[in-house]
Design a protein around this motif. Structure first.
Motif, PDB file in Angstrom:
ATOM      1  N   ASN A  17       0.613  -1.099   0.530  1.00 18.77           N
ATOM      2  CA  ASN A  17      -0.240   0.226  -0.126  1.00 18.77           C
ATOM      3  C   ASN A  17       0.483   0.910  -0.023  1.00 18.77           C
ATOM      4  N   GLU A  53       2.313   4.623  -2.637  1.00 16.16           N
ATOM      5  CA  GLU A  53       1.894   5.722  -3.473  1.00 16.16           C
ATOM      6  C   GLU A  53       2.600   4.968  -4.798  1.00 16.16           C
ATOM      7  N   ARG A  74       2.669   2.691  -6.558  1.00  9.68           N
ATOM      8  CA  ARG A  74       3.255   1.286  -6.922  1.00  9.68           C
ATOM      9  C   ARG A  74       4.166   1.272  -7.581  1.00  9.68           C
ATOM     10  N   PHE A 109      -6.160   3.125  -7.003  1.00 12.48           N
ATOM     11  CA  PHE A 109      -5.832   2.192  -7.450  1.00 12.48           C
ATOM     12  C   PHE A 109      -6.178   0.279  -8.576  1.00 12.48           C
ATOM     13  N   TRP A 131      -5.181   6.609   7.783  1.00 14.69           N
ATOM     14  CA  TRP A 131      -4.762   7.118   5.930  1.00 14.69           C
ATOM     15  C   TRP A 131      -4.650   8.257   5.905  1.00 14.69           C
ATOM     16  N   TRP A 190      -3.805  10.438  -0.216  1.00 15.86           N
ATOM     17  CA  TRP A 190      -4.060   9.600  -1.899  1.00 15.86           C
ATOM     18  C   TRP A 190      -5.097   8.253  -1.292  1.00 15.86           C
ATOM     19  N   GLN A 191      -4.599   7.721  -0.638  1.00 15.65           N
ATOM     20  CA  GLN A 191      -5.130   5.844   0.304  1.00 15.65           C
ATOM     21  C   GLN A 191      -6.870   6.398   0.365  1.00 15.65           C
ATOM     22  N   GLY A 249      -8.569   7.205  -2.567  1.00 10.10           N
ATOM     23  CA  GLY A 249      -9.012   5.968  -3.583  1.00 10.10           C
ATOM     24  C   GLY A 249     -10.046   4.646  -3.130  1.00 10.10           C
TER      25      GLY A 249
END
Length: 292
Positions: free
Chosen positions: A82, A84, A86, A121, A242, A245-246, A249
């Motif tokens: 998890n 940013e 990825r 995602f 959190w 960004w997540q 998302g």
């Protein structure tokens, strides 16, 4: 006969641990499992739980250090965490697999609907999928949906008699992580999966009301379903730590569920395992103390 060496990147996370558990339990005589983790503490913890595995310390932010991680690896299960960036992590791992020259197959952990690239995602994981497809390596995409285990994050509300889940009247099929691990182990230890993208969902479509009803049946207490608006959900996620960004998302994902864009039960998981997947009620019954 030489055992196949399977590298799992992201091995200390829930999906990695579930995959190691399935591999060592069902295929330990035919494979060597190498667990790629970021810290010595995680390596020691995994080694204590699974004494037969190998562990290697690695960092996808430092691609120049990955050579030893891939030495002699035949297959890779790539689980990007998890983070940013990825896309960058996926690129670094896939490039290292190509450089190794021994990797025959990469199973890429992805998300349900990644092919549409309609939410953050999905775009993050689809980048990795496309990069892998262009790499020349044999590939399989394992696209999973919202986990049953994620409801542990809603446990406080359940204990107080309410499920706060911002998916309005939408329905989706929550998936059990132990099932994902067994599916991944099956793909890694059998042939015929190259060039395929598997969509893995849970076994039943459920609305928020139906999920709350299952909680009530297991806990023996009334559980109301409440669908907060986006601003309330966002603030709740941010307040529990959190990153922005997540959290944003996740709001996009909830909207996919709310608008029934993921109202599908895929047969892929059951076909791969040859058995029905775990229903939510069974997961809740096994984890009742967390919710009462």
């Amino acid at each position: 006969m030489k055992k196949s060496t399977l590298l799992i990147i992201g091995a200390a996370g829930n999906n990695g641990v579930a995959t190691i558990e399935a591999l060592t339990r069902k295929h330990g005589d035919s494979v060597v499992v190498r667990a790629g983790v970021r810290t010595e503490a995680k390596a020691r913890s995994l080694q204590a739980r699974f004494p037969s595995i190998e562990t290697v310390i690695m960092d996808l932010d430092q691609p120049a250090t990955l050579g030893a991680t891939f030495e002699g690896v035949d297959k890779l299960f790539l689980i990007i965490g998890n983070v940013e960036n990825r896309e960058q992590h996926a690129k670094h791992a896939i490039d290292a697999a190509v450089r190794a020259g021994t990797v025959k197959h990469v199973v890429f952990y992805s998300v349900f609907g990644a092919e549409y690239e309609s939410i953050l995602f999905g775009r993050q994981f689809r980048f990795g999928e496309k990069y892998l497809e262009a790499s020349g390596l044999n590939w399989t995409h394992l696209r999973t949906i919202f986990f049953q285990e994620n409801f542990l994050g809603w446990a406080d509300g359940i204990k107080q008699g309410a499920l706060y889940l911002g998916v309005r009247e939408g329905r989706f099929a929550p998936l059990n992580i132990a099932d994902i691990g067994e599916i991944a182990a099956t793909i890694l230890s059998t042939d015929g999966h190259e060039g395929k993208a598997y969509a893995i969902t849970g076994p039943e479509l459920l609305s928020g009301v139906e999920i709350a009803t299952r909680f009530a049946a297991v806990t023996g207490k009334p559980v109301a379903y409440v669908s907060p608006d986006e601003a309330t959900t966002l603030q709740s996620l941010l307040s529990t730590g959190w990153p922005a960004w997540q959290a944003n998302g996740m709001l996009e994902l909830f909207e996919v569920f709310a608008s029934n864009q993921a109202a599908v039960v895929s047969p892929d998981g059951e076909r791969l395992l040859g058995r029905p997947l775990t229903p939510l009620s069974a997961y809740l019954a096994s984890n009742k103390p967390a919710f009462v």
